[in-house]
Design an enzyme around this catalytic site. Structure first.
Site, mmCIF file in Angstrom:
data_model
loop_
_atom_site.group_PDB
_atom_site.id
_atom_site.type_symbol
_atom_site.label_atom_id
_atom_site.label_comp_id
_atom_site.label_asym_id
_atom_site.label_seq_id
_atom_site.Cartn_x
_atom_site.Cartn_y
_atom_site.Cartn_z
ATOM 1 N N PHE A 47 60.649 -32.782 42.561
ATOM 2 C CA PHE A 47 60.338 -32.261 43.884
ATOM 3 C C PHE A 47 61.682 -32.085 44.611
ATOM 4 C CE2 PHE A 47 55.716 -31.705 44.159
ATOM 5 C CZ PHE A 47 55.483 -31.870 42.803
ATOM 6 N N TYR A 73 74.840 -31.223 40.027
ATOM 7 C CA TYR A 73 74.394 -32.276 40.947
ATOM 8 C C TYR A 73 73.568 -33.356 40.225
ATOM 9 C CZ TYR A 73 71.701 -34.240 44.916
ATOM 10 O OH TYR A 73 71.093 -35.063 45.819
ATOM 11 N N ILE A 74 72.434 -32.983 39.675
ATOM 12 C CA ILE A 74 71.566 -34.001 39.060
ATOM 13 C C ILE A 74 72.153 -34.438 37.709
ATOM 14 C CG2 ILE A 74 69.192 -34.588 38.404
ATOM 15 C CD1 ILE A 74 68.292 -32.324 40.352
ATOM 16 N N ILE A 123 65.179 -24.275 61.838
ATOM 17 C CA ILE A 123 63.909 -24.741 61.258
ATOM 18 C C ILE A 123 63.136 -23.479 60.866
ATOM 19 C CG2 ILE A 123 61.714 -25.892 61.752
ATOM 20 C CD1 ILE A 123 63.241 -27.714 63.709
ATOM 21 N N TYR A 136 62.651 -18.144 39.984
ATOM 22 C CA TYR A 136 63.190 -19.437 39.521
ATOM 23 C C TYR A 136 62.074 -20.285 38.903
ATOM 24 C CZ TYR A 136 64.670 -24.291 39.945
ATOM 25 O OH TYR A 136 64.924 -25.614 39.705
ATOM 26 N N ARG A 153 60.764 -18.855 56.070
ATOM 27 C CA ARG A 153 61.490 -18.340 54.913
ATOM 28 C C ARG A 153 60.446 -17.901 53.890
ATOM 29 N NH1 ARG A 153 65.521 -22.505 51.916
ATOM 30 N NH2 ARG A 153 63.552 -23.378 51.231
ATOM 31 N N ASP A 177 79.136 -22.228 27.370
ATOM 32 C CA ASP A 177 77.894 -21.681 27.906
ATOM 33 C C ASP A 177 76.784 -21.851 26.867
ATOM 34 O OD1 ASP A 177 75.876 -19.669 28.744
ATOM 35 O OD2 ASP A 177 77.442 -19.105 30.175
ATOM 36 N N ALA A 219 71.317 -27.285 32.365
ATOM 37 C CA ALA A 219 72.146 -26.090 32.543
ATOM 38 C C ALA A 219 71.291 -24.884 32.912
ATOM 39 C CB ALA A 219 72.917 -25.824 31.256
HETATM 40 N N1 UFG Z 1 64.541 -25.546 55.601
HETATM 41 C C1 UFG Z 1 64.751 -25.286 56.940
HETATM 42 N N2 UFG Z 1 66.006 -24.898 57.308
HETATM 43 C C2 UFG Z 1 67.043 -24.779 56.437
HETATM 44 C C3 UFG Z 1 66.811 -25.059 55.069
HETATM 45 C C4 UFG Z 1 65.533 -25.441 54.682
HETATM 46 O O1 UFG Z 1 63.863 -25.370 57.762
HETATM 47 O O2 UFG Z 1 68.147 -24.409 56.861
HETATM 48 C C5 UFG Z 1 63.202 -25.994 55.184
HETATM 49 C C6 UFG Z 1 62.578 -25.123 54.131
HETATM 50 O O3 UFG Z 1 61.919 -24.034 54.738
HETATM 51 C C7 UFG Z 1 61.642 -26.098 53.445
HETATM 52 C C8 UFG Z 1 62.362 -27.443 53.578
HETATM 53 O O4 UFG Z 1 63.318 -27.259 54.614
HETATM 54 O O5 UFG Z 1 60.451 -26.170 54.142
HETATM 55 C C9 UFG Z 1 63.067 -27.852 52.324
HETATM 56 O O6 UFG Z 1 63.867 -26.748 51.887
HETATM 57 P P1 UFG Z 1 64.912 -26.855 50.690
HETATM 58 O O7 UFG Z 1 65.541 -25.497 50.546
HETATM 59 O O8 UFG Z 1 65.791 -28.026 50.897
HETATM 60 O O9 UFG Z 1 64.016 -27.192 49.456
HETATM 61 P P2 UFG Z 1 62.759 -26.402 48.872
HETATM 62 O O10 UFG Z 1 61.564 -27.241 49.181
HETATM 63 O O11 UFG Z 1 62.710 -24.995 49.247
HETATM 64 O O12 UFG Z 1 63.200 -26.375 47.384
HETATM 65 C C10 UFG Z 1 62.928 -27.384 46.503
HETATM 66 C C11 UFG Z 1 63.934 -27.405 45.385
HETATM 67 C C12 UFG Z 1 63.869 -26.139 44.585
HETATM 68 C C13 UFG Z 1 62.459 -25.902 44.155
HETATM 69 C C14 UFG Z 1 61.525 -25.914 45.338
HETATM 70 C C15 UFG Z 1 60.096 -25.785 44.940
HETATM 71 O O13 UFG Z 1 65.233 -27.565 45.923
HETATM 72 O O14 UFG Z 1 64.686 -26.262 43.454
HETATM 73 O O15 UFG Z 1 61.645 -27.155 46.010
HETATM 74 O O16 UFG Z 1 59.402 -25.107 45.935
HETATM 75 F F1 UFG Z 1 62.356 -24.704 43.562
#
Ligand code: UFG
Length: 330
Positions: A169, A11-12, A207, A141, A282, A51, A74
């Site tokens: 972020f 992606y990025i 949510i 991770y 979560r 790889d 990667a």
């Molecule tokens: N969320 C929901 N419903 C969903 C999916 C996500 O409510 O179906 C919420 C999550 O709980 C979170 C927010 O939406 O509060 C964002 O969630 P993401 O999974 O999109 O992203 P994250 O903040 O968990 O993850 C990002 C990066 C990761 C990194 C992380 C650091 O994608 O690579 O921030 O905490 F590790």
């Protein structure tokens, strides 16, 4: 000067390749295609399937191509998976980077820009988060990414190698051409999951918790457009080419949006009601993650161009509505 993009089919990585090529750079991509997509490989880049844990593959690549700098994407990046299969993350992310650095040192490649993450901080002590703040990852991770940063630090002290680590972020959005965008399988990120509702792939968005200590009770994140991330990588390569010291930078917009706000914006952009259902929290989600990116702005001269979340979601929607199954043709 040739730039090697490891993970350039992801992606990025793919968005960074598109920006590099637009700037007239010569680009080589290496990707195992485990999570990357051959369709995301820019036609003007030279592509090698392999790889980073395979030192012979890397050594041959460095002998064949005259690489000036490496941009390293990667890695595996699913927080949930990293908790159920931690050794996969130590193997691919940490061991993979160790092999890469060995090969770089051996072949005299001395500049690397590398993807790190807000997950290195864990539960933040301050908002906005500064690079110098406490780092206690709450998942494997983030732990492997922090360990990769430390590995680079020690290697850079011992050998002729400098690095820039970029702590992203919440990456989101898609390329303006509509040719590439986010396509994870399984998808776990909020914006693409929300957009699966208007695409008819899911009934509702869940949510994850509305009892956090935030104004509307849902988690707050700093959403940053993937093209702005791509630009930061290019600036970081230039910084190292100009003799810059090894350093670490946050990359975010510095503005937080709650899960409910993101869903509302997506409703506006798509014109779809997007039903939302409150579900349990979560595990491991901090209430708020918002970056201070002042350091990247000052030192790298980074200027993110996409700060309007509605426009960012519109750019993601432009991709997802035309590619409801990502690169797969279903
Ligand atoms: N969320 C929901 N419903 C969903 C999916 C996500 O409510 O179906 C919420 C999550 O709980 C979170 C927010 O939406 O509060 C964002 O969630 P993401 O999974 O999109 O992203 P994250 O903040 O968990 O993850 C990002 C990066 C990761 C990194 C992380 C650091 O994608 O690579 O921030 O905490 F590790």
């Amino acid at each position: 000067m040739t730039v090697l993009v490891l993970g350039g089919a992801g992606y990025i990585g793919s968005h960074t390749v598109y920006e590099l090529i637009e700037k007239g750079e010569d680009v080589v991509i290496a990707d195992s295609l485990q999570t990357g997509h051959i369709e995301a490989v820019h036609p003007k880049a030279r592509f090698y399937k392999g790889d980073i844990r395979d030192i012979d593959f890397l050594d041959e690549l460095f002998k064949k191509e005259k690489i000036d700098s490496v941009i390293h994407f990667a890695a595996n990046s699913l927080v949930g998976e990293s908790m159920t299969d931690p050794l996969k993350y130590y193997d691919n992310n940490l061991y993979g980077t160790m092999v890469l650095l060995k090969s770089m040192v051996k072949n005299g490649i001395d500049k690397i820009v590398f993807s790190s993450t807000a997950a290195t901080y864990g539960e933040p002590e301050n908002i906005p988060i500064l690079e110098s703040d406490r780092k206690e990852p709450t998942n494997t991770y983030g732990e492997t990414k922090l360990a990769m940063e430390k590995m680079m630090k020690w290697v850079s002290k011992a050998h002729d190698l400098r690095f820039v680590s970029l702590r992203y972020f919440n990456a989101c959005g898609a390329h303006k051409s509509g040719k590439i965008g986010e396509a994870h399988e399984p998808e776990t990120h909020l914006i693409p999951l929300i957009l699966q509702v208007p695409n008819g792939r899911r009934e509702q968005i869940n949510i994850f918790g509305d009892d956090y200590d935030t104004p509307d009770g849902t988690c707050i994140r700093d959403y940053i457009h993937v093209t702005d991330l791509a630009q930061a990588h290019i600036l970081a390569v230039k910084y190292l080419q100009n003799g810059g010291e090894s350093d670490i930078f946050n990359l975010g917009n510095g503005v937080g949006f709650s899960v409910k706000e993101v869903i509302d914006k997506a409703r506006k952009v798509t014109g779809h009601p997007i039903p939302a259902v409150i579900s349990p929290r979560r595990a491991g989600d901090p209430a708020q993650l918002v970056a201070s990116s002042e350091k990247a702005k000052q030192i790298l001269g980074w200027k993110p161009e996409h700060y309007d979340l509605e426009k960012i979601i519109a750019s993601a929607w432009n991709w997802h509505k035309n590619h409801p199954f990502g690169f797969a043709k279903k």
